[in-house]
Structure formats: C-alpha cells, structure tokens
Motif scaffolding. Structure first.
Motif, PDB file in Angstrom:
ATOM      1  N   LEU A 145      66.207  -2.596  39.758  1.00 41.46           N
ATOM      2  CA  LEU A 145      65.571  -3.509  40.879  1.00 41.46           C
ATOM      3  C   LEU A 145      66.402  -4.685  41.023  1.00 41.46           C
ATOM      4  N   GLU A 146      66.489  -5.344  42.332  1.00 39.77           N
ATOM      5  CA  GLU A 146      67.088  -6.661  42.364  1.00 39.77           C
ATOM      6  C   GLU A 146      65.871  -7.633  42.839  1.00 39.77           C
ATOM      7  N   LEU A 147      65.835  -8.742  42.047  1.00 42.36           N
ATOM      8  CA  LEU A 147      64.964  -9.723  42.747  1.00 42.36           C
ATOM      9  C   LEU A 147      65.649 -11.035  43.354  1.00 42.36           C
ATOM     10  N   ILE A 148      65.427 -10.938  44.506  1.00 34.57           N
ATOM     11  CA  ILE A 148      66.215 -12.230  45.306  1.00 34.57           C
ATOM     12  C   ILE A 148      65.214 -13.280  45.715  1.00 34.57           C
ATOM     13  N   ILE A 206      67.862 -26.869  38.583  1.00 35.71           N
ATOM     14  CA  ILE A 206      68.461 -25.721  38.242  1.00 35.71           C
ATOM     15  C   ILE A 206      69.756 -25.803  38.935  1.00 35.71           C
ATOM     16  N   ASP A 207      70.908 -26.262  38.479  1.00 31.94           N
ATOM     17  CA  ASP A 207      72.135 -26.151  39.357  1.00 31.94           C
ATOM     18  C   ASP A 207      72.765 -25.062  39.356  1.00 31.94           C
ATOM     19  N   GLY A 208      72.563 -24.153  38.301  1.00 32.40           N
ATOM     20  CA  GLY A 208      73.445 -22.857  38.472  1.00 32.40           C
ATOM     21  C   GLY A 208      72.935 -22.030  37.221  1.00 32.40           C
ATOM     22  N   MET A 209      72.869 -20.972  37.224  1.00 38.03           N
ATOM     23  CA  MET A 209      72.997 -19.990  36.052  1.00 38.03           C
ATOM     24  C   MET A 209      73.347 -18.613  36.280  1.00 38.03           C
ATOM     25  N   VAL A 210      73.873 -17.947  35.104  1.00 35.62           N
ATOM     26  CA  VAL A 210      74.531 -16.841  35.110  1.00 35.62           C
ATOM     27  C   VAL A 210      74.287 -16.086  33.989  1.00 35.62           C
ATOM     28  N   ALA A 211      74.317 -14.808  33.952  1.00 33.11           N
ATOM     29  CA  ALA A 211      74.157 -13.702  32.920  1.00 33.11           C
ATOM     30  C   ALA A 211      74.514 -12.573  33.137  1.00 33.11           C
ATOM     31  N   GLY A 212      75.141 -11.771  32.357  1.00 30.98           N
ATOM     32  CA  GLY A 212      75.424 -10.412  32.630  1.00 30.98           C
ATOM     33  C   GLY A 212      75.999  -9.956  33.801  1.00 30.98           C
ATOM     34  N   HIS A 213      75.746  -8.597  34.448  1.00 33.73           N
ATOM     35  CA  HIS A 213      76.190  -8.069  35.563  1.00 33.73           C
ATOM     36  C   HIS A 213      75.509  -8.649  36.826  1.00 33.73           C
ATOM     37  N   HIS A 214      76.443  -9.352  37.610  1.00 37.64           N
ATOM     38  CA  HIS A 214      75.424  -9.886  38.802  1.00 37.64           C
ATOM     39  C   HIS A 214      76.560  -9.508  39.978  1.00 37.64           C
ATOM     40  N   GLY A 215      77.641  -8.513  39.837  1.00 38.01           N
ATOM     41  CA  GLY A 215      78.258  -8.268  40.890  1.00 38.01           C
ATOM     42  C   GLY A 215      77.448  -6.954  41.862  1.00 38.01           C
ATOM     43  N   PHE A 229      58.621   5.536  23.376  1.00 36.82           N
ATOM     44  CA  PHE A 229      57.616   5.920  24.279  1.00 36.82           C
ATOM     45  C   PHE A 229      56.728   4.923  24.807  1.00 36.82           C
ATOM     46  N   GLU A 230      57.444   3.553  24.824  1.00 39.39           N
ATOM     47  CA  GLU A 230      57.011   2.497  25.517  1.00 39.39           C
ATOM     48  C   GLU A 230      58.000   1.874  26.446  1.00 39.39           C
ATOM     49  N   PRO A 231      57.799   1.705  27.802  1.00 41.22           N
ATOM     50  CA  PRO A 231      58.664   1.269  28.607  1.00 41.22           C
ATOM     51  C   PRO A 231      59.468  -0.319  28.127  1.00 41.22           C
ATOM     52  N   GLY A 232      60.732  -0.393  28.629  1.00 39.10           N
ATOM     53  CA  GLY A 232      61.427  -1.734  28.420  1.00 39.10           C
ATOM     54  C   GLY A 232      61.629  -2.165  29.540  1.00 39.10           C
ATOM     55  N   LEU A 233      61.677  -3.642  29.537  1.00 40.83           N
ATOM     56  CA  LEU A 233      62.295  -4.327  30.905  1.00 40.83           C
ATOM     57  C   LEU A 233      63.201  -5.200  30.448  1.00 40.83           C
ATOM     58  N   ASN A 234      64.410  -4.845  31.091  1.00 36.08           N
ATOM     59  CA  ASN A 234      65.573  -5.704  30.811  1.00 36.08           C
ATOM     60  C   ASN A 234      66.124  -6.624  32.110  1.00 36.08           C
ATOM     61  N   ILE A 235      66.468  -7.589  31.519  1.00 35.32           N
ATOM     62  CA  ILE A 235      67.492  -8.487  32.628  1.00 35.32           C
ATOM     63  C   ILE A 235      69.083  -8.055  32.473  1.00 35.32           C
ATOM     64  N   ASP A 236      69.543  -7.359  33.459  1.00 33.44           N
ATOM     65  CA  ASP A 236      70.952  -6.889  33.422  1.00 33.44           C
ATOM     66  C   ASP A 236      71.861  -7.948  34.075  1.00 33.44           C
ATOM     67  N   GLY A 237      71.270  -8.981  34.784  1.00 35.97           N
ATOM     68  CA  GLY A 237      72.267  -9.967  35.228  1.00 35.97           C
ATOM     69  C   GLY A 237      71.337 -10.734  36.119  1.00 35.97           C
ATOM     70  N   MET A 238      71.875 -12.106  35.954  1.00 41.25           N
ATOM     71  CA  MET A 238      71.231 -12.734  36.980  1.00 41.25           C
ATOM     72  C   MET A 238      72.342 -14.024  37.587  1.00 41.25           C
ATOM     73  N   VAL A 239      72.260 -14.652  38.667  1.00 34.75           N
ATOM     74  CA  VAL A 239      73.262 -15.666  39.193  1.00 34.75           C
ATOM     75  C   VAL A 239      72.579 -16.460  40.310  1.00 34.75           C
ATOM     76  N   ALA A 240      72.936 -17.608  40.038  1.00 32.37           N
ATOM     77  CA  ALA A 240      72.411 -18.541  41.036  1.00 32.37           C
ATOM     78  C   ALA A 240      73.278 -19.950  40.980  1.00 32.37           C
ATOM     79  N   GLY A 241      73.752 -20.574  42.094  1.00 35.16           N
ATOM     80  CA  GLY A 241      74.387 -21.815  42.515  1.00 35.16           C
ATOM     81  C   GLY A 241      75.771 -21.744  41.536  1.00 35.16           C
TER      82      GLY A 241
END
Lengths: 469, 469
Positions: free
Chosen positions: B210-213, A319-328, B313-325
């Motif tokens: 949360l932020e996963l790093i 994986i060279d890179g990925m991006v989505a949504g709010h990442h600031g 009445f059920e919890p949701g799990l969302n990816i708000d953003g992600m970034v790499a490389g």
C-alpha cells in the motif's frame, strides 16, 4: 566635512532619478538572480560574492570578501564622513530549488505578468534577498548621482550562509566588532503584502534545525544495508523507530509540542506586544494569509489577536523533510537500514537553542529512542526590537508618511540570526522597506516590478531620515 | 510414444554433461543478468522476455510472449509426449537498484570471490530469479543432449511483474487455465544457505502493498505547493499527519500491529506446522540468520521454535520507504504539501488481502486520519502445500539422497502469487533446488558458481523423479 544630508527637494530629485534609471537598476537585480548561489551546494557562491562587492564598490566604497569556515562574508564600507553610520545586513545566498515546479526557470529572472499582482520578476532569491540588496545599492547610487554624496556612512556585512542557518556569521561578527560599529542596522526587505499593506516586523524568531537519523544497531534492525522487506516480522525497523520517535514529539492535533520543559523557557508576550497584537487583530487578514499559502484553515480556531499571539509567541515544530528506503515508482519490498528526518523548531523570545536541543535529546532518550541520533545543523536565538529605537523609528515614519496601510508586528515567524546585531553588537535593527514579493523558500518566488521601484524610493528616504534622526 | 525416462546411469551421464558444459550454462545466466529488466521502470523488459522465450525454444519447445495489461508473460511448452507434465513458474523481472551501493555493478554479472562463500556471480536477479530459471533450462538441455529427450513435458509461464506484486498474473492464469494444466508446478530457487543446508519451503506468504499519501486539503495544510517552514506554527503539516497516522499502526516495540481485527483472520499454525517448527527449532541457526542480515538481535526474545512460529504465522507490517519535503544535503525550511509512505503487510494463512486493506482504511478513519489516502499497489493471498504432495515429495527425496543438511519449513516469510497454482489451478507446487545465493532485493545480490552447478544437477534429478512418481 560631513554635510547635512539631502533636503526634501533633493529627495524628490532622487526618486525621479531612480525612476529614470529604473531599467538599469532592475537589470542589476535580475543579473544577481541569474547568478545561482544556492548555499547548500555552493555553486556560484564566490561569483555572487564578487557581484555584491562590485555593487559596494560602485558607490565608491571599498570592501573585501572575508573567508569564514564556510562561505565568505562580503564586508564593505562607504565612508562619506557623515555623523551617522548604517550597517546593512543581508544575504547573497539562496534556497535550493530541487524537486520544485516553476512557471519560469528559477534562475532566469524573467518578468512574468502574474495574476493579481502584475508584472513580476520570477526567480530564486528575488525576494529573499537579492532584489532588496540590489535595490538598496541602486537607491544609494541615485542619491549619490543627485546629491554628490550619501547622507550616512554605509557598512555592509553580507553573508552567504543564511539559508544554511548562518553557521559562521556569529563568529564573523565576534571577530569584527570594531569594524561593524554603527548607529543602526538595516535588513532590507519587501514589506508590502499583495494588497499593498506594509507588514513591519520588530523582531524575528530563532532557529533550531536538527536532523534525526535512525539506523540499525545494537538495539536491533539492519545496521549496514537494507534487507528484504519480509524480515519485518522479526527484525526491528529504523524507519518505524523514526516514525515512532517523531510521533511522540507533537500532539495529534499538531498544536502542542510534547517535549518536556520546552515551553518553560518561553517568555510570554509583553503588554506592548499584546497592544500591537490587539491592533493587528483588527486589520490582519486571515483570508489573505490562507489564500497566499493555498491553505484551507489554521490549526487553531481562534480570534485573530489570539491566533497571532499563538503563532508568534509559541514555538513551532516542523518536519522539513524525511526519507527512507524505496520512495520511487513501483513496488520494492525492503526494510531500510536508515531513515532520516529534518525538523526545525522556531524559537520565540526566551528560548535558548542549546537548552531546547538538550530537551529534545532528553525527550528521545526518555521515550526509548536513545538509538535515534540527533544532529544539530543550525541553532540561534531570536531577536526583538522596539518601534521607537533608532533603526525602526525612521522606517515607521516613512511608512506613515507614504500613506500605505500599516501593520506593526512585534515579531515575525521567520528566522534570521539578527541577535548578532541587537545582542552581540548592541545596535538596534530594522527590517523592511516598501515593495511586494512572495513565495520565498518555495516555487515561483517573485517580486513585483512596481514594488521594486517603490522599495528604492523608500531606501533613499530611509537613509535621509536616519541622517536627520 | 512416451519413454520411461532416463535411468540412473543416464542421470550420471547428464550431470557429467552439465559439468562439461557448465561454462556455457553459466554464460547464459550472466547474459540474462546483463539484460536489465527492472519491472518498476520497464526498461529492457521486452528484450528479457525474448531471451527467456529463446531459452524455451532451445529445448525444441514453442512459445509466445503473451501481452497483459502490464508487462507480458512468457508462455511456452515442450511437449515430448511424456505421461507427466511440469509447469515451471518463474519471473524474468528484477528489483530496482536505485540508491544502492554495490561492490560490482548490478548489471555486470561479474564473478567475484566473496568472503565465506567463494566465487559468485554478483548481479541484480542472479538469485531472484534469472539464475535458477536459466539453470533449469540448461539442465534440460543436458538431459536432452544425453538422453535424446526429456522425462516430462514442460510448460513455462514466466511473468515480468513479480517484483511489482504480480498485478496481472492472476488474470493471465484465469485466462489460460486449460493450457496451464499440469501434474505439478515448480518455482526454481537456490535453497541452500551459506553453510550448505537446504531450506525447503512448503508455502509462501501473501502480500498487501500500500501507499499512504498525506496531502493538505480541507482538513488543513498546504494543498498544492510547499510553503515556508515558519508556517508550522499555524498550518497543519501533511508530513506530521503521515507520521502520526503511521505511528498508530504498530506498537512502539514494533511487535504488534494495532489495526483492529487484523489478527482475527489469522489461522493458527496446524499440528503438522508445529511439528515441523519444533524440528526446525533444533537445527535453525539464529546466528546465521542474524549474521547474513547484518542484524544484532530479533524483535522477540523467544526460543527458536516460538520465534519461527511468530515470524511465519503472524503478519508483519513494514515501511518500505517514505519521502517528504527537503531530504537532500543542507538546510531548507519548508512545510511540505505532501508526504508519502509505502508499506507492506505480509499475509499469513487465513488472511484475505481485501479484508486487511479495508481494516487499515477503517483504522485510519477511526484514528482521525480520514484525510490520509491509501492506494493499493499489490494484493494477493499466500499459498501452502504439503511435504507429501506430488510436487514436493520428489524434491524432498532429492535433498535426502544428496546428503545435505535439510530444514523443511511449513512457510517462508517471502511472498509470491503462488495461490494461482495451488488454488486457482489446483496444482501442487514445489519451490527449490540445490544452490546458494543471497541478498535478493538488496545490494550485492549473488549466487555462488558452485551452487549454480549443483542446482542444475538437482533440476535434472527432479525432472527424472517427477517422471517416475
């Protein structure tokens, strides 16, 4: 009338000339680094092509900047009437530097005294590959100054899109088969590691560079704009689709690509490859590799020869890179309508990029990710030569006669479109030269000043040996 | 001496006064939008707090900008000696706009004639929540102008970090319990959809952001800088680790969170909730929801009442953003040393954010992702009221007497830290008012001009009904 090439005393005078004029030679490499030429944004590309053409013309050659559908190729020729002709392959473009933290600005080409390796030029492209190209031309200048000529005819075919995956170079070669004929081809490169050992590579991997794009649509999810994150409970998420799609492609231990049929194409290492690997296994420094990369351990817990075989003869998926949504910074609860990932597969001998791309598409479809788009950004097969061919044999002789430690690798993990020489043109190709640099494609790319000097000596010797081969 | 509040003829004169002065009222809301106050970067936050304080002072009230460990709270009071006191909760901060494409600049607050809904103010925060807060103050100004006073005392506790997950508001409330005592609390909001129907919400969800790093380290992978992508064959990749870790958390159909024990906390919908949902199921427009979001279909293929029960009445799990490389244009083959994802869980009744956070940490550890760090950016539980409590009953009466279509929702999927009123202070809280807007947290956030006018009418009526309750 062709002459017989320089004699050994000539060569000693040539290396002395290189040493005497090395400040000027070094300044040319620095000037080239200072001329930005990031192919991804195209800024300075034309100016850089002109600098390279100027270098060829400084040898009394003539050339032209040949347009392609992308950035141009610098094609040039120095015909001295010698029996042998060397085709020089190289690149004048460089990788981007965005988001990188450098100890010295990437386009300053400053000389910094680096721990462990000593005074070095720091700059994007000094290692890959402006330093080597400038050094080869400078070495030829010294040859001419001392002997009055060159021992071989030179041809240059220097591309400006290698870092984009060479999308138009193959077409250029196809269209210039006659002009490109030569006895051997050379890709100049600093081949010594930080301990001084030469790493000689007889082949390169191929490259399949893809972008996966997940976007909302008929399958679900927002298609045209992000929506409030609270909708994750009932709307599909393109970001989750991308994550789930990617996760099906590689085993959790990251050791095995899970795309059906992908390993079927792989040609196993030959007996010669295994002999080289066994030999390599005795000298290859696991610790040096890890230390230079800043990595604690390898994926595979294997003895060196097997580790190398796995590394070199099995494809990797990155994986060279990925991006989505709010990442600031801070919190923004959105459900993005689009998520992207750039991935690459390093193609080993036997793998056809088109077949691999189709297998990945099929894999996504079969795993329910037909809605994840796949764009092909670059695709070319690998290339493999032999220690005894006309391009590699003289280089090997130089390494051996110089007394440096030497490792001969059947293949390197890096990619370059060298198949156009070995396959399209049918010319054996060598990669190398003395010298040390590092961190190509990463912050603080460098080459040692001393290594750059030794590289020029080795290039002068190579031209002579090729003439006599 | 308290008076008996305005009579009905008074209220007609008040709405006439609102209409006569609506240009001025609208200009105040536009001025507030033009004052950027993105809490994520903090620019203009203090200036915006001062504008809000000025609004409170325009009613003859007094107040102060109360520091917190983050952005300040604007606390103010208009004590007219009335028997009843309303506590106004709202926010003066807004979501970021980075990477968004707007038809009119987000901080221009221009009036644009939008298809379907008509002339509207376009701007970040006009809906969420500068427009409603400015409108409530403007309505109170008209009440004062016509009747000489207000029918209830007002308290304001307006925060500047709601869009960051209200990290310091609970502490502010804890430290100001006495000053914040009131009979009812109101979170002003444009409650009408684009067809004019009022959506009344008796509760909100909680939030765990949360932020996963993933970063290289002892487990493998580059720890301090990116390395060349060719190393993917033998080095672990933090980007792959993040993708693999995320993929274990949600089912491939995106319907079920796979974190052990996470659903154990969930309190099922009550009989009253189900009665409301059944009623909602008959009027709730699936098509409107999808159209307004630009989405083709829901995750769940269910009848409306069940769809709503699942959603609310059920919890949701969302990816708000992600970034790499490397995620810009072109090709760059790197193996990134770090990959990040921001995720949120919408907490439904029964869920404690600390328990959920611990379950997610345990999940990652149990799935072999102990090396993926988890940072908690925001965490608070939800809040739920009743249609018959002192805050909601008067609002419901206004909706019913105004003749608009009405849906009463036991819960909304959005999150706000309203538990500090209903739980910490023990004050019933209503959310609402007439008016229509949309696209909060997204490009082209808007509120219709006509809706903003009707909102002010409804606020004047609410203060009167609350006084008489």
């Amino acid at each position: 009338m062709p002459d017989d090439g320089p004699t050994l005393p000539d060569l000693e005078r040539v290396t002395a000339h290189i040493d005497d004029h090395f400040d000027t030679h070094l300044a040319m490499a620095q000037e080239w680094v200072r001329q930005r030429s990031v192919s991804a944004d195209g800024i300075g590309i034309v100016e850089m092509a002109e600098l390279v053409l100027g270098g060829i013309e400084s040898l009394g050659g003539h050339g032209e900047i040949v347009p392609t559908k992308g950035h141009p190729v610098v094609f040039g020729e120095v015909d001295v009437g010698a029996p042998r002709t060397l085709l020089v392959y190289c690149l004048y473009d460089v990788q981007p530097v965005e988001g990188e933290d450098w100890i010295s600005p990437p386009f300053d080409a400053a000389i910094v005294d680096l721990p462990d390796v000593g005074p070095s030029v720091i700059g994007r492209g000094i290692m890959n590959s402006k330093g080597p190209l400038a050094g080869l031309i400078a070495a030829a200048q010294s040859l001419q100054a001392v002997t009055g000529s060159l021992p071989v005819n030179l041809k240059f075919a220097i591309e400006g899109e290698e870092e984009l995956g060479s999308p138009h170079y193959a077409e250029f070669v196809q269209g210039h088969r006659a002009q490109l004929q030569a006895d051997a081809a050379l890709f100049p490169f600093y081949s010594q590691d930080s301990a001084g050992k030469v790493l000689m590579y007889l082949g390169v991997k191929g490259m399949l560079f893809l972008e996966l794009i997940a976007r909302g649509g008929d399958w679900g999810g927002p298609a045209t704009r992000a929506v409030h994150g609270m909708n994750a409970g009932w709307f599909h998420s393109p970001a989750w689709a991308l994550v789930q799609a990617l996760s099906t492609m590689l085993s959790t231990d990251q050791r095995r690509i899970l795309v059906d049929g992908l390993y079927d194409q792989v040609a196993p290492a030959t007996r010669e490859d295994r002999d080289l690997l066994r030999h390599l296994g005795t000298s290859f420094s696991v610790e040096t590799q890890l230390r230079e990369a800043g990595v604690s351990r390898f994926k595979h817990d294997l003895p060196p020869a097997e580790l190398l075989e796995t590394f070199l003869f099995e494809p990797g998926l990155n994986i060279d890179g990925m991006v989505a949504g709010h990442h600031g910074e801070g919190m923004k609860t959105v459900l993005p309508h689009e998520a992207r990932a750039k991935i690459d597969v390093r193609l080993v001998p036997g793998m056809d990029p088109d077949v691999t791309a189709r297998q990945i598409r099929d894999h996504l479809d079969q795993h329910g990710f037909g809605h994840v788009a796949l764009h092909q950004i670059a695709a070319y097969p690998g290339s493999k030569g032999s220690a005894s061919d006309r391009a590699n044999a003289p280089l090997l002789e130089i390494y051996r006669s110089s007394g440096v430690d030497l490792e001969v690798w059947p293949l390197v993990s890096g990619s370059a479109p060298l198949y156009v020489f070995t396959q399209t043109l049918g010319i054996p190709l060598a990669i190398g030269g003395l010298g040390h640099g590092g961190r190509q494609h990463a912050p603080n790319e460098y080459a040692t000043v001393e290594g750059m000097r030794l590289f020029e000596h080795s290039m002068a010797a190579y031209l002579q040996r090729l003439a006599n081969s």
